[in-house]
Design a protein around this motif. Structure first.
Motif, PDB file in Angstrom:
ATOM      1  N   GLN A  29      65.834  80.091  63.967  1.00  0.00           N
ATOM      2  CA  GLN A  29      64.543  80.488  63.411  1.00  0.00           C
ATOM      3  C   GLN A  29      64.597  81.897  62.819  1.00  0.00           C
ATOM      4  O   GLN A  29      65.412  82.735  63.222  1.00  0.00           O
ATOM      5  N   ASP A 160      52.713  89.375  54.095  1.00  0.00           N
ATOM      6  CA  ASP A 160      53.762  88.375  54.041  1.00  0.00           C
ATOM      7  C   ASP A 160      54.560  88.530  52.755  1.00  0.00           C
ATOM      8  O   ASP A 160      53.984  88.607  51.666  1.00  0.00           O
ATOM      9  N   LEU A 165      57.758  80.818  52.910  1.00  0.00           N
ATOM     10  CA  LEU A 165      57.360  80.793  54.321  1.00  0.00           C
ATOM     11  C   LEU A 165      56.639  79.503  54.688  1.00  0.00           C
ATOM     12  O   LEU A 165      56.783  78.998  55.806  1.00  0.00           O
ATOM     13  N   ALA A 166      55.827  78.971  53.754  1.00  0.00           N
ATOM     14  CA  ALA A 166      55.071  77.750  54.059  1.00  0.00           C
ATOM     15  C   ALA A 166      56.015  76.598  54.372  1.00  0.00           C
ATOM     16  O   ALA A 166      55.808  75.834  55.320  1.00  0.00           O
ATOM     17  N   ARG A 169      57.568  77.150  57.688  1.00  0.00           N
ATOM     18  CA  ARG A 169      56.595  76.884  58.768  1.00  0.00           C
ATOM     19  C   ARG A 169      56.522  75.389  59.058  1.00  0.00           C
ATOM     20  O   ARG A 169      56.469  74.949  60.227  1.00  0.00           O
ATOM     21  N   LEU A 174      60.206  78.997  61.264  1.00  0.00           N
ATOM     22  CA  LEU A 174      59.562  80.312  61.270  1.00  0.00           C
ATOM     23  C   LEU A 174      58.920  80.595  62.621  1.00  0.00           C
ATOM     24  O   LEU A 174      58.146  79.786  63.145  1.00  0.00           O
ATOM     25  N   HIS A 175      59.247  81.748  63.175  1.00  0.00           N
ATOM     26  CA  HIS A 175      58.633  82.230  64.416  1.00  0.00           C
ATOM     27  C   HIS A 175      57.792  83.454  64.049  1.00  0.00           C
ATOM     28  O   HIS A 175      58.329  84.454  63.573  1.00  0.00           O
ATOM     29  N   GLU A 176      56.463  83.385  64.258  1.00  0.00           N
ATOM     30  CA  GLU A 176      55.558  84.404  63.731  1.00  0.00           C
ATOM     31  C   GLU A 176      54.890  85.215  64.845  1.00  0.00           C
ATOM     32  O   GLU A 176      54.458  84.667  65.862  1.00  0.00           O
TER      33      GLU A 176
END
Length: 867
Positions: A29, A160, A165-166, A169, A174-176
């Motif tokens: 990730q 961002d 990123l979308a 995700r 992705l780890h947010e």
């Protein structure tokens, strides 16, 4: 230092829950830490990094990293210093190309080298919101896409980044960690207040957390004010009831708690984004300025030190904005003096860009003029044209026009952007104030400006008038000597003294590289590209032009005539390689750019001609012919190099002939005869015309003047066109051995020059001869395959063929002598299955035999080269 992990201040509050959150990222990730300013992102990541420093590579990004080479230099430096990267890893010796983010080989090498590290590796890119330029963002996106399994990439910023990123995700990559998780809890806020020596009651902590929404910067500033407040509840009541923004109120409270001397020092240094201790001392007049800033960092976190040896300081943005606004309101005279001190300090430190920026902010025309007198030519050589132009504009016409040196600098800046009218205005200004006894440097600069103006305007007579003058004088200026040498090289090129031109251009390029003047390096590469074009080495021309664009890949370069020429030569190379889409991309920007340079007639004509030919190649014949007709109209009767009208004539005549516009083709021939005279290109056009009229014997007689060298050629690639036509005429006369010899000549020239287009759009009978002889061209076989592949990509005379994997495998076996039974055995399928696939191939290729299927597949460029 950009690659040093920031040092948390003593008052920093550890946040174990967020460290756990960072560690929760699954293998593979990417971690995104995104929140507005003041949420403690950098310090949190710094705490996390210090727990496993041997695994962490850190880069603190800023706006300078929008320069692609600087961005990748920082990334490689960080990885180089990471203990998790073994000493024998390729990352330590990886060389930076001109434009790293657009170099697939470099990006692959980076990913491969990271992937060979024996254990996990963390790469933290802090303040990623500073990246806005397309190139570093493209490179970062590539690293995201191709990141090796052992790399944990951490991106931290206020917003961002424009990355996919979308998609990440949705795929779980992705780890947010965002603002809602970064907000201080009640317990963390209480710990922060206690660390500031204020024992807050639970209700006071709750009130502060509610009003600041857990914003770390607001809590930190409030904690410092509460520590000094005589009545904390009164302070909190005022804070809650105030209509001002939280940040403004807290900044005011902090300033009221500082000593007068400290406030004055912070006010003095607020004119700089970042500063060293010596610069702070120069601004404030206090020798202990560095010690004061260091103390403020330890005690308040309002000042942060950066760099490996912590020599540079940055005042908290909130506080700095407040201080500058306060100075502007109360002491505008002091603002002017402070900017003057900063300008003098940067000038002494050898940083003219920053010096001019502060001189301009201080509104000091004499200081601006003095800096330009000392540094203008060096700044131009470094490509800082916008800096010089803005400084000249601030001086105004009166001061610039009264000083010949400044007027000449303004003329040179205008010339480099192609604005000849403005350059002439400034040259007239210089003439009106010209001294009776000018210095040798002033004379040399005037000679250089006149010469550059003549070159950019495409005026050969004016260039000739200035050649002797510049050759003797301009090289006395060490900053602009490479530009003078480029002038000499172009003069020799015009006289076709190519060896001498190349030697002096290479010497100028070496000089520019030695002095680290990147703009002059780019100009030198463009000059060498032009010489390579005259030599017929279009492969080298394209490579040099691309290197020039990569050397200075920023808006300043793109706004110059040099960049226009480099992109045009790259487009020229793409057209000759039969890549019309690339040619159009390089000559037809999607969005008009106001900063684009003004084009001379020569450059406009060449770009329009290339665009027209490319449009024709992709099937927009009428549109392409209109572009070419306009190019010819502008080129007609204008002085300049013969290469331009020769290019227009060949490209337009071929396009008109392919479109069946014979009347237009005849008018082009007459125009070329008037413009070019007795040259090989005119004989080729005449031979094309006669061949079109069905007179092959007369066409051959006309063509012989080109092929035997009796008529000189203007464009080296004309010989490829001549050999292709010679092959066609030999085939029509049933002279097959001669046709094969002409085809061999055409392939050899195509390989040497990297010119495929004449064959790619060549006559069908020539292509048929090429496909029937595939496998017999020796070292030219790869070029023949490239021709067929390019012809297939353009769809010349064919429709795309879609094959299944099994059909393609059978097709690759057809050129062999194996029977269908043997093919079936090799492919481990039945005899009937092979026959089914062969019937399908015959249908898709429109043939009826095995031999014809092989020929058709080669003609379309879909037969594997290995066969």
């Amino acid at each position: 230092m950009k690659t040093a992990v920031p040092r948390p201040p003593p008052s920093y509050v550890p946040r174990p829950r967020l460290l756990v959150a960072l560690d929760e990222a699954a293998a593979g990730q990417v971690t995104l830490v995104s929140a507005p300013a003041g949420y403690g992102k950098t310090l949190l990541l710094a705490e996390w990094a210090t727990r496993r420093p041997e695994l962490t590579a850190w880069v603190s990004l800023d706006e300078d990293d929008n320069n692609d080479r600087r961005f990748w230099a920082a990334v490689l430096t960080a990885l180089d210093r990471c203990a998790a990267v073994p000493a024998d890893n390729a990352l330590h010796d990886l060389a930076l190309p001109g434009l790293p983010s657009r170099d697939p080989e470099f990006l692959a090498l980076v990913a491969d080298a990271i992937g060979t590290a024996p254990g996990p590796l963390r790469l933290v890119l802090d303040d990623v919101h500073e990246l806005t330029a397309p190139n570093p963002l493209h490179g970062l996106a590539s690293l995201l896409r191709d990141r090796p399994p052992g790399l944990h990439l951490v991106l931290s910023g206020r917003t961002d980044p424009p990355l996919p990123l979308a998609r990440m995700r949705l795929t779980g990559e992705l780890h947010e960690i965002r603002a809602d998780r970064l907000r201080f809890s009640l317990a963390e806020a209480g710990t922060m207040l206690a660390a500031a020596d204020f024992r807050a009651r639970p209700d006071q902590v709750r009130l502060l957390v509610e009003e600041t929404e857990g914003w770390a910067a607001g809590l930190r500033l409030a904690a410092l004010s509460l520590r000094e407040a005589e009545d904390p509840d009164k302070f909190l009541a005022g804070f809650v009831g105030s209509g001002r923004a939280v940040s403004d109120y807290l900044v005011g409270e902090i300033l009221s708690r500082l000593t007068v001397e400290t406030r004055e020092l912070l006010g003095a240094v607020s004119v700089c984004d970042q500063l060293s201790a010596p610069l702070a001392a120069a601004l404030s007049g206090r020798e202990d300025a560095g010690a004061v800033l260091s103390s403020l960092e330890r005690e308040t976190s309002l000042v942060l030190s950066t760099g490996e040896d912590r020599r540079w300081y940055r005042v908290h943005p909130l506080l700095r904005s407040h201080l500058r606004a306060d100075l502007q309101r109360q002491r505008p005279d002091l603002i002017v003096r402070l900017h003057g001190r900063a300008a003098d300090w940067y000038a002494t430190a050898g940083q003219p860009v920053s010096a001019l920026a502060h001189a301009r902010q201080g509104g000091d025309p004499e200081r601006i003029a003095q800096l330009l007198r000392q540094q203008a030519t060096a700044l131009i050589a470094d490509g800082e044209h916008a800096v010089v132009r803005e400084a000249l504009d601030q001086l105004g016409d009166a001061q610039r026009g009264s000083e010949p040196l400044l007027a000449l600098v303004a003329a040179l800046i205008a010339t480099e952007s192609g604005d000849i009218a403005t350059a002439d205005h400034h040259l007239a200004e210089a003439a009106s104030s010209w001294p009776s006894d000018p210095s040798s440097d002033l004379l040399a600069l005037r000679s250089l400006v006149r010469s550059r103006r003549a070159i950019v305007a495409g005026d050969p007579s004016d260039r000739a008038r200035t050649a002797d003058e510049i050759g003797s004088g301009a090289a006395t200026d060490p900053e602009l000597a490479p530009m003078a040498m480029a002038h000499d090289a172009l003069g020799l090129l015009a006289e076709r003294r190519l060896d001498e031109a190349r030697a002096i251009a290479e010497a100028g390029l070496a000089h520019a590289r030695q002095q680290h003047h990147i703009y002059l390096v780019a100009l030198g590469l463009v000059t060498l590209a032009a010489i390579a074009a005259a030599e017929g080495d279009y492969r080298r021309m394209t490579r040099l032009a691309a290197a020039a664009d990569a050397e200075l890949a920023d808006p300043t370069w793109r706004a110059t005539v040099g960049a226009a020429w480099s992109s045009t030569m790259r487009a020229y190379g793409a057209l000759l390689r039969a890549e019309p889409a690339t040619c159009l991309e390089l000559t037809s920007p999607d969005v008009p750019d106001e900063s684009a340079p003004q084009l001379s007639d020569q450059l406009f004509v060449l770009r329009a001609a290339l665009r027209g030919a490319a449009l024709s190649d992709i099937g927009h014949g009428d549109e392409g012919l209109n572009e070419l007709r306009e190019a010819r109209a502008v080129a007609a009767g204008r002085p300049g190099a013969a290469e331009i009208p020769a290019t227009v004539a060949l490209l337009e005549h071929r396009t008109a002939t392919l479109q069946g516009h014979d009347t237009v083709a005849r008018s082009i021939l007459r125009w070329a005869e008037d413009e070019l005279g007795h040259v090989g290109e005119v004989h080729l056009l005449r031979a094309w015309q006669l061949a079109r009229l069905g007179r092959p014997a007369a066409a051959s007689d006309a063509l012989v003047h080109l092929l035997d060298g009796a008529a000189p050629v203007v464009l080296p690639w004309t010989m490829v066109e001549g050999r292709v036509l010679g092959c066609q005429l030999a085939l029509r006369g049933e002279r097959r051995p001669q046709a094969r010899r002409e085809l061999d000549h055409a392939l050899a020239l195509s390989e040497a020059m990297d010119v495929l287009r004449p064959l790619v759009i060549g006559p069908p009978e020539v292509i048929d001869l090429l496909t029937r002889h595939m496998g017999s061209f020796g070292d030219k076989e790869s070029t023949a395959l490239r021709v067929l592949a390019a012809r297939n990509a353009l769809g010349t005379g064919t429709q795309p063929v879609s094959l299944t994997e099994r059909e393609r495998a059978v097709l690759n076996m057809l050129p062999t002598q194996r029977s269908f039974d043997e093919i079936a055995l090799d492919l481990t399928v039945s005899h009937s299955t092979v026959k089914t696939h062969v019937r399908a191939l015959y249908g898709k290729l429109g043939v009826g035999s095995r031999r014809d299927a092989v020929a058709a597949a080669r003609r379309r460029g879909i037969l594997s080269p290995e066969t």
